[in-house]
Structure formats: C-alpha cells, structure tokens
Design an enzyme around this catalytic site. Structure first.
Site, PDB file in Angstrom:
ATOM      1  CD  GLU A   1      32.413  39.690   0.124  1.00 41.83           C
ATOM      2  OE1 GLU A   1      33.529  39.613   0.019  1.00 41.83           O
ATOM      3  OE2 GLU A   1      31.700  39.875  -0.617  1.00 41.83           O
TER       4      GLU A   1
ATOM      5  NE  ARG B   1      36.787  27.597  -5.634  1.00 40.76           N
ATOM      6  CZ  ARG B   1      37.330  28.571  -5.998  1.00 40.76           C
ATOM      7  NH1 ARG B   1      37.311  29.781  -5.668  1.00 40.76           N
ATOM      8  NH2 ARG B   1      38.335  28.266  -6.887  1.00 40.76           N
TER       9      ARG B   1
ATOM     10  CE1 TYR C   1      39.484  18.890  -6.125  1.00 40.16           C
ATOM     11  CE2 TYR C   1      40.574  19.021  -8.100  1.00 40.16           C
ATOM     12  CZ  TYR C   1      40.014  19.656  -6.901  1.00 40.16           C
ATOM     13  OH  TYR C   1      39.746  21.028  -6.944  1.00 40.16           O
TER      14      TYR C   1
HETATM   15  C1  LIG Z   1      37.794  26.839 -12.574  1.00 39.39           C
HETATM   16  C2  LIG Z   1      38.636  27.481 -11.659  1.00 39.39           C
HETATM   17  C3  LIG Z   1      39.451  26.476 -10.606  1.00 39.39           C
HETATM   18  C4  LIG Z   1      40.053  26.935  -9.516  1.00 39.39           C
HETATM   19  N1  LIG Z   1      40.866  25.862  -8.787  1.00 39.39           N
HETATM   20  C5  LIG Z   1      41.876  26.594  -8.205  1.00 39.39           C
HETATM   21  C6  LIG Z   1      42.844  25.594  -7.231  1.00 39.39           C
HETATM   22  O1  LIG Z   1      42.320  24.132  -7.437  1.00 39.39           O
HETATM   23  N2  LIG Z   1      43.696  26.046  -6.299  1.00 39.39           N
HETATM   24  C7  LIG Z   1      43.751  27.510  -6.350  1.00 39.39           C
HETATM   25  O2  LIG Z   1      44.726  27.886  -5.540  1.00 39.39           O
HETATM   26  N3  LIG Z   1      43.154  28.453  -7.059  1.00 39.39           N
HETATM   27  C8  LIG Z   1      42.161  27.953  -8.088  1.00 39.39           C
HETATM   28  N4  LIG Z   1      41.549  28.722  -8.772  1.00 39.39           N
HETATM   29  C9  LIG Z   1      41.880  30.244  -8.685  1.00 39.39           C
HETATM   30  C10 LIG Z   1      40.980  30.678  -7.306  1.00 39.39           C
HETATM   31  O3  LIG Z   1      39.705  30.571  -7.121  1.00 39.39           O
HETATM   32  C11 LIG Z   1      41.172  32.395  -7.186  1.00 39.39           C
HETATM   33  O4  LIG Z   1      42.435  32.770  -7.659  1.00 39.39           O
HETATM   34  C12 LIG Z   1      40.697  32.985  -5.793  1.00 39.39           C
HETATM   35  O5  LIG Z   1      39.499  32.563  -5.612  1.00 39.39           O
HETATM   36  C13 LIG Z   1      41.118  34.195  -5.881  1.00 39.39           C
HETATM   37  O6  LIG Z   1      41.041  34.675  -4.356  1.00 39.39           O
HETATM   38  P1  LIG Z   1      40.647  36.472  -4.107  1.00 39.39           P
HETATM   39  O7  LIG Z   1      40.631  36.437  -2.609  1.00 39.39           O
HETATM   40  O8  LIG Z   1      42.027  37.046  -4.625  1.00 39.39           O
HETATM   41  O9  LIG Z   1      39.438  36.742  -4.958  1.00 39.39           O
HETATM   42  P2  LIG Z   1      37.803  36.203  -4.733  1.00 39.39           P
HETATM   43  O10 LIG Z   1      37.739  34.848  -4.272  1.00 39.39           O
HETATM   44  O11 LIG Z   1      37.224  36.595  -6.132  1.00 39.39           O
HETATM   45  O12 LIG Z   1      37.194  37.062  -3.733  1.00 39.39           O
HETATM   46  C14 LIG Z   1      37.030  38.415  -3.934  1.00 39.39           C
HETATM   47  C15 LIG Z   1      36.070  39.010  -2.855  1.00 39.39           C
HETATM   48  O13 LIG Z   1      35.709  40.381  -3.025  1.00 39.39           O
HETATM   49  C16 LIG Z   1      34.579  40.654  -3.037  1.00 39.39           C
HETATM   50  N5  LIG Z   1      34.149  42.091  -3.633  1.00 39.39           N
HETATM   51  C17 LIG Z   1      34.553  42.187  -4.959  1.00 39.39           C
HETATM   52  N6  LIG Z   1      34.321  43.714  -5.318  1.00 39.39           N
HETATM   53  C18 LIG Z   1      33.944  44.154  -3.881  1.00 39.39           C
HETATM   54  C19 LIG Z   1      33.679  45.478  -3.712  1.00 39.39           C
HETATM   55  N7  LIG Z   1      33.685  46.468  -4.552  1.00 39.39           N
HETATM   56  N8  LIG Z   1      33.661  45.724  -2.317  1.00 39.39           N
HETATM   57  C20 LIG Z   1      33.497  44.685  -1.466  1.00 39.39           C
HETATM   58  N9  LIG Z   1      33.833  43.422  -1.611  1.00 39.39           N
HETATM   59  C21 LIG Z   1      33.953  43.041  -2.910  1.00 39.39           C
HETATM   60  C22 LIG Z   1      33.831  39.719  -3.524  1.00 39.39           C
HETATM   61  O14 LIG Z   1      32.332  39.343  -3.271  1.00 39.39           O
HETATM   62  C23 LIG Z   1      34.543  38.402  -3.355  1.00 39.39           C
HETATM   63  O15 LIG Z   1      34.123  37.858  -2.086  1.00 39.39           O
HETATM   64  C24 LIG Z   1      40.416  28.314  -9.538  1.00 39.39           C
HETATM   65  C25 LIG Z   1      39.837  29.357 -10.328  1.00 39.39           C
HETATM   66  C26 LIG Z   1      38.674  28.673 -11.298  1.00 39.39           C
HETATM   67  C27 LIG Z   1      38.145  29.695 -12.177  1.00 39.39           C
END
Ligand SMILES: Cc1cc2nc3c(=O)[nH]c(=O)nc-3n(C[C@H](O)[C@H](O)[C@H](O)COP(=O)(O)OP(=O)(O)OC[C@H]3O[C@@H](n4cnc5c(N)ncnc54)[C@H](O)[C@@H]3O)c2cc1C
Length: 384
Positions: A34, A105, A210
């Site tokens: 990370e 979250r 909510y």
């Molecule tokens: C307004 C809003 C509300 C939402 N509400 C919901 C909801 O109610 N329910 C739901 O299911 N989803 C919801 N989502 C969607 C959800 O937040 C995302 O789909 C989810 O966080 C994606 O998870 P992820 O692990 O794919 O990516 P992320 O959570 O973005 O995690 C990616 C990680 O990778 C790390 N990273 C990035 N680049 C590198 C690198 N080069 N090297 C090492 N680490 C790196 C980052 O620091 C981060 O920790 C919402 C999104 C938004 C914008």
C-alpha cells in the site's frame, strides 16, 4: 504448483484487503503493498447490500460489523420536494439471506484489515513498476525496494498504475458531477430521519442519507450535483467542500433533507469518476480487481461491493486450478465477472436504479459470489 503460491496485492483498499483474505483462505502466501504510510479514517459512510455482506460473512467479518453498523429498514426512494415514495424495498435479512448494512467506511476497512496478519500489509510501498514475462513478477517500489511474486493483483483504485501497465494509459471519465459528503453526530440534528437508507431524487441532482451506527448516533449523506471539477487529483479524498454552497444546491428540497444539511457542520467533496469496461483485465500473471478495472459511479452503492465479489471469485478461480494455471484462472475470473460488473457500470452510470417501477433486484442483491458458477473462459462472455 508444489510450493505455496505467492501473490502480491497492490493497494490496501476494500478490494485489496478482501482479496488478501480470500486468497489466503485458498492457500496463497499473500503480501499486500500500500502506498499510504498510514490508513486515514476517511469521513464517509458505505452501504453493504446483501450481495457483498454475504461475502463479508465468508471472510469472517460480518459479526464484527453487525455490532456497530446500522441495519436500515428499507431501500427507500423519494421525490426531492414532496417526499412522495417512488419505490421502497424493505430489506430484512430474510429477503436475500444476508443483511443490508450501513456503516462508517473506516469500520469496514478496520474489519477487513483485522483478519490479516499485520506483517503482511506493507505501508509506504508505492508501486512504480512491474516486470516479468510469463513467469514470476518483480514489483518495484518508489522507495527503491523490490518484491517478487508468482502473481500480482492490481487493486490500486481508479487511478491504477497496474491498469496502465496492463491496458495502457487512459484518463477516467468525469461527467462534471461531484459528490459532497459528511459524517457527523446526529445529535446536532433537530429531529430524526426515517430508519431507512433514503435517496431523494431531484431533477438534476440527488442526495442519499442514512445512519452509520446501530445506535443512530452518527449520520451520513452523499450527494451528486453538477459542478466542473478542475481540482481533481489522484488524491481527491481529502478535498473540502463549502457547506453553504451545498445547502444552496439543495434549496427547496424536502424539510427532512434541509434539516440534515442545516445540522451538517462541515463537508468534503469527491469527483465522480467512471470508465468504460476494459478490453482485458489481465496480462500474463498480473490481474486487476475493483475500481482498477471497473470504476463506476456511486449511484448503485456497488463499487466496493463489486470489488469484494471480485475477491471471492478470483480466489475460487485460482483454487479451481490449484494455482497451476494462473493465467487461465485469470481468464476464468474475468469471464465470470465482466458481464456482471459491466452491466452494473452501465446502470450505475445512467443513474436509474430503483428510481421507480418494480424492476427485479434479485440478480443484484441475491447473487452469491461464493457459489456462482465459474464461466468457461473459452466461450465468449454471456451478458447477465
Ligand atoms: C461518493 C461515493 C460513495 C460510495 N459509496 C459506496 C457504497 O455505499 N457502497 C459501495 O459498495 N461502494 C461505494 N463507493 C465505491 C467505493 O468507494 C469504491 O468502489 C471502492 O473504494 C473501490 O475499492 P478498491 O479497493 O478497488 O479501490 P480503493 O478503495 O481506491 O483502494 C485503492 C488503494 O490502492 C492504493 N494505491 C493506489 N496506487 C498505488 C500504488 N501505485 N502503489 C501502492 N498502492 C497504491 C491506494 O492508496 C488505495 O489504498 C462509493 C464511492 C464514492 C465516490
């Protein structure tokens, strides 16, 4: 594969942590990398609908979450000013065999983190390069260190570097909409809201409200409003919003919405980003997961949920071949997942989900990523 297969997960967001848990459960030696030095508690709520809470149960975190999360009575959709009900779906656990939970979250992130041995989650490791043709992959980090693994999972979010390496550079789509959000003490509010997750549908904007805690002590809202966002950066999670501008944007909304916005002391804003479905999710032994491969608007509350489903299916696909054919397993994973995530991306982009009518919800909330059949990757992917 005779020795324990090693898997490097890039990114410790919801998807990366869930994948680390499911891959460990099928026998992989997992290391998570990370970029952040610390995990910040991002002030936001998150909804876990039954399709993802079912997987969270499999990972072993559902009981922990239930202790604090709010279980809304229904998925409620109302008209912005009159409050007329467009559609209401009561969601007891018995409906889809898993609960609908709303939470902070940070609580979901903490719970997923807590099932992993601390020493496998490496912070301050920003991936800058991947190298490996057909065999084990070498990961390079900004601090000059390297690591090696039999397979790499790119769970590095919407601005994914791993996606760039697999598919090539490309900007996410921003359609000029942003989301204001705030989590705050519900005692600041002069009254109570309904015990549902309520979406208030306006003409060109909406707001979802909510509680995030079982005792209703904390409240969350998230909006979608038109606003050019030239401030978007890869680190847009901490951008501040102006609460007066926000209140003005919801002038004339129902008194329940006004009450919430009047009580809100402070807010953040997010750019709403999405992408078209990608042509491929993997290259050799590198595969994408979560927002890295299918970022979507938040309008169906499915982004993190889909990354958690991905985690379950990816582990099953690798287990099915005992890690002997990693590239084949990645194709099976993509063929199983892509029709579903592409369908959700499209509906979410159009922002029509449950806005009225009686459309079927069972294909979304009743889906079981722990048991759904794995696709035959030799066949063209069938639409769901
Ligand atoms: C307004 C809003 C509300 C939402 N509400 C919901 C909801 O109610 N329910 C739901 O299911 N989803 C919801 N989502 C969607 C959800 O937040 C995302 O789909 C989810 O966080 C994606 O998870 P992820 O692990 O794919 O990516 P992320 O959570 O973005 O995690 C990616 C990680 O990778 C790390 N990273 C990035 N680049 C590198 C690198 N080069 N090297 C090492 N680490 C790196 C980052 O620091 C981060 O920790 C919402 C999104 C938004 C914008």
């Amino acid at each position: 594969m005779a020795k324990q297969p090693s898997v490097a997960v890039v990114g410790a967001g919801m998807g990366g942590l869930a994948a680390a848990a499911t891959l460990r459960a099928v026998g992989a030696d997992v290391q998570v990398y990370e970029q952040a030095r610390q995990f910040a508690r991002i002030g936001a709520g998150i909804q876990m609908l039954p399709n993802s809470s079912r997987v969270l149960r499999g990972i072993g975190v559902l009981d922990t979450l239930r202790r604090t999360a709010f279980e809304p009575y229904s998925h409620l959709n109302r008209v912005w000013d009159t409050g007329e009900i467009k559609r209401e779906l009561p969601m007891p656990e018995s409906l889809y065999g898993a609960p609908f939970l709303c939470m902070h979250r940070g609580d979901l992130h903490d719970a997923l983190h807590s099932v992993l041995p601390p020493e496998i989650v490496h912070r301050g490791k920003k991936l800058v390069g991947l190298d490996g043709a057909g065999g084990p992959v070498t990961l390079s980090f900004a601090d000059g260190t390297t690591a090696r693994a039999d397979a790499v999972v790119g769970a590095d979010g919407v601005h994914s570097l791993v996606r760039e390496i697999v598919v090539g550079p490309d900007k996410p789509i921003h359609k000029g909409r942003i989301a204001y959000r705030a989590v705050f003490d519900s005692a600041l509010m002069n009254g109570e809201i309904r015990p549902s997750r309520t979406k208030w549908w306006g003409v060109d904007r909406h707001i979802v409200i909510y509680y995030t805690r079982a005792d209703r002590s904390e409240l969350y809202f998230v909006t979608s409003v038109p606003e050019p966002a030239d401030w978007i950066t890869a680190e847009s999670w901490s951008a501040k919003g102006d609460v007066r501008e926000l209140r003005a944007a919801y002038e004339g909304f129902h008194p329940e919405v006004r009450m919430v916005l009047e009580a809100c002391p402070d807010c953040h804003k997010w750019a709403i980003l999405e992408r078209e479905p990608l042509p491929t999710w993997s290259d050799s032994r590198v595969v994408l997961l979560g927002d890295a491969c299918h970022p979507m608007t938040p309008y169906m509350a499915q982004g993190a949920a889909q990354s958690i489903e991905d985690a379950a299916v990816l582990a099953r696909a690798l287990e099915a071949v005992a890690f002997d054919d990693i590239e084949g397993a990645f194709r099976v994973y993509e063929a199983t997942r892509k029709p579903r995530t592409s369908r959700i991306q499209a509906i979410s982009s159009a922002n029509t989900w449950m806005s009225g009518g009686e459309e079927d919800t069972s294909w979304l909330y009743g889906y079981d990523a722990l048991t759904a059949p794995l696709a035959d990757a030799r066949q063209p992917a069938a639409a769901e």
